[in-house]
Scaffold this motif. Structure first.
Motif, PDB file in Angstrom:
ATOM      1  N   ASP A 331       0.857  -1.187   0.000  1.00  0.00           N
ATOM      2  CA  ASP A 331       0.000   0.000   0.000  1.00  0.00           C
ATOM      3  C   ASP A 331       0.894   1.238   0.000  1.00  0.00           C
ATOM      4  O   ASP A 331       2.112   1.154   0.178  1.00  0.00           O
ATOM      5  CB  ASP A 331      -0.894   0.003   1.245  1.00  0.00           C
ATOM      6  N   GLY A 332       0.262   2.395  -0.212  1.00  0.00           N
ATOM      7  CA  GLY A 332       0.940   3.667  -0.019  1.00  0.00           C
ATOM      8  C   GLY A 332       1.719   4.192  -1.203  1.00  0.00           C
ATOM      9  O   GLY A 332       2.675   4.948  -1.021  1.00  0.00           O
ATOM     10  N   ALA A 333       1.330   3.838  -2.428  1.00  0.00           N
ATOM     11  CA  ALA A 333       2.009   4.412  -3.587  1.00  0.00           C
ATOM     12  C   ALA A 333       1.976   5.937  -3.507  1.00  0.00           C
ATOM     13  O   ALA A 333       0.930   6.532  -3.266  1.00  0.00           O
ATOM     14  CB  ALA A 333       1.339   3.936  -4.873  1.00  0.00           C
ATOM     15  N   HIS A 334       3.136   6.553  -3.668  1.00  0.00           N
ATOM     16  CA  HIS A 334       3.285   8.013  -3.665  1.00  0.00           C
ATOM     17  C   HIS A 334       3.036   8.622  -2.282  1.00  0.00           C
ATOM     18  O   HIS A 334       2.879   9.840  -2.174  1.00  0.00           O
ATOM     19  CB  HIS A 334       2.356   8.695  -4.681  1.00  0.00           C
ATOM     20  N   ALA A 335       2.984   7.835  -1.240  1.00  0.00           N
ATOM     21  CA  ALA A 335       2.650   8.333   0.095  1.00  0.00           C
ATOM     22  C   ALA A 335       3.723   7.922   1.102  1.00  0.00           C
ATOM     23  O   ALA A 335       4.520   7.007   0.859  1.00  0.00           O
ATOM     24  CB  ALA A 335       1.291   7.802   0.540  1.00  0.00           C
ATOM     25  N   ASP A 336       3.720   8.589   2.247  1.00  0.00           N
ATOM     26  CA  ASP A 336       4.738   8.325   3.261  1.00  0.00           C
ATOM     27  C   ASP A 336       4.685   6.900   3.794  1.00  0.00           C
ATOM     28  O   ASP A 336       5.699   6.376   4.263  1.00  0.00           O
ATOM     29  CB  ASP A 336       4.585   9.303   4.429  1.00  0.00           C
ATOM     30  N   HIS A 337       3.519   6.258   3.738  1.00  0.00           N
ATOM     31  CA  HIS A 337       3.416   4.896   4.288  1.00  0.00           C
ATOM     32  C   HIS A 337       3.622   3.824   3.212  1.00  0.00           C
ATOM     33  O   HIS A 337       3.252   2.673   3.416  1.00  0.00           O
ATOM     34  CB  HIS A 337       2.065   4.702   4.978  1.00  0.00           C
ATOM     35  N   GLU A 338       4.243   4.171   2.098  1.00  0.00           N
ATOM     36  CA  GLU A 338       4.504   3.198   1.033  1.00  0.00           C
ATOM     37  C   GLU A 338       5.231   1.977   1.592  1.00  0.00           C
ATOM     38  O   GLU A 338       6.235   2.094   2.287  1.00  0.00           O
ATOM     39  CB  GLU A 338       5.352   3.841  -0.067  1.00  0.00           C
TER      40      GLU A 338
END
Length: 360
Positions: A331-338
């Motif tokens: 999960d988290g594409a392009h996000a801090d939790h990738e």
């Protein structure tokens, strides 16, 4: 696989950093050479590095990208790590784990004949330099398998929205905002009118063609000083559409926009970028993948329609049956939790091995 993934993630590859992309391409090429037994063809277009492996006459295209949205230096704040079965780092999910899974999957095949592997360097910025190559290869092949990340829970992506990108530029006239604002033509005010018009376009197109269309203003810029009437204002617009009719309707509406502030001039650039990936393009390939998953004793495969686009939109638009989302689970594409769930990587690789073998 984790050692290979660490090697890719710790070699940063921000789309706008062409030197970083060149270094990343060397690392990807070395992994592919080791696992596929052949060196790729290196293609550099406008400073962007792509890699292509071709074995015999291409019939099956395997598609991925090595660029990421993360600026060079992100490793300092988002370091590579593996803790409790979760791998983290810039680009780990989108989509470096997909490249690792693909190379390991193909290394298990008795023959690579009929395969073409393409790893591009500009997918995150719209694939401007790689699109002609992608579409040309897709027209030669009977199937495209895209190693982009899976949808939530590992679902394959059998439908994607189309994408259109626009740039609106407003030309006004500068003036001192305290002494003689009436002599200026406020480009910011005109841009505000255009923002409201764009909101109406989304509503009108949805009413005419059905749900699923979004028109989203993203980057806005105007003005040079707080005591000056803005002479220039710029806006980028991201459009997502469920089908070609909606894409064409939005294009007509946006290109028909006109200025509202007297004396202002409006320039409109851009247009459709990626066609929608219709579920019909994926139907037979998904059924084949589901059969192979069952033979491997894996959980039943699920499918999903998503708003994000990929280069699979291009291959489907070129008439090649396309199955997307065969990459990592996380999960988290392009996000801090990738992140990537590491325990799923071997099974995803095994599924790809079986699917490619069945299609060969």
């Amino acid at each position: 696989m984790l050692a290979d993934l660490e090697e890719l993630v710790t070699c940063e590859s921000f789309s706008a950093d062409h030197d970083a992309l060149a270094r990343s391409a060397q690392v990807v090429a070395a992994q592919g050479r080791r696992l596929l037994g052949a060196a790729p063809k290196t293609l550099v277009s406008e400073g962007i590095t792509h890699l292509q492996w071709t074995f015999g006459t291409p019939r099956i295209l395997l598609l991925g990208h090595h660029d990421t949205v993360w600026p060079t230096g992100t490793l300092r704040t988002h370091p590579w790590s593996v803790e409790q079965g979760i791998a983290r780092g810039p680009g780990v999910f989108d989509m470096k784990a997909g490249l690792v899974q693909m190379f390991h999957a193909l290394s298990q095949l008795p023959s690579l004949d009929g395969l073409c592997v393409l790893v591009t360097g500009d997918e995150e910025t719209g694939s401007a330099t790689s699109r002609p190559l992608i579409e040309d290869l897709a027209r030669q092949c009977s199937a495209t398998l895209v190693l982009e990340p899976s949808a939530p829970g590992g679902a394959l992506k059998t439908s994607r929205k189309g994408v259109s990108l626009y740039e609106l530029t407003v030309h006004g006239r500068a003036a001192h905002s305290g002494l003689e604002p009436e002599k200026g033509i406020n480009a910011g005010t005109e841009l505000a009118h255009q923002l409201l018009a764009l909101e109406r376009i989304a509503t009108d197109v949805t009413a005419a063609t059905g749900p699923g269309t979004t028109v989203t203003p993203t980057l806005l810029r105007a003005g040079t000083a707080n005591n000056t009437v803005p002479a220039l204002a710029e806006l980028t617009v991201d459009v997502r559409v469920p089908d070609p009719a909606a894409q064409q309707a939005v294009d007509r509406h946006i290109k028909a926009l006109t200025p509202r502030v007297p004396g202002a001039r409006l320039d409109i650039g851009g247009g459709p970028n990626r066609p929608p990936l219709d579920a019909g393009s994926s139907r037979k390939l998904f059924a084949q993948a589901a059969e192979e998953a069952a033979r491997l004793g894996l959980e039943p495969l699920r499918q999903a329609a998503v708003g994000g686009a990929s280069d699979g939109n291009f291959t489907a638009g070129a008439g090649c049956p396309t199955l997307d989302g065969l990459g990592p689970v996380g999960d988290g594409a392009h996000a801090d939790h990738e992140h990537v769930v590491t325990a799923t990587m071997p099974d995803r690789a095994r599924l790809l091995t079986r699917l490619v073998g069945a299609l060969q």
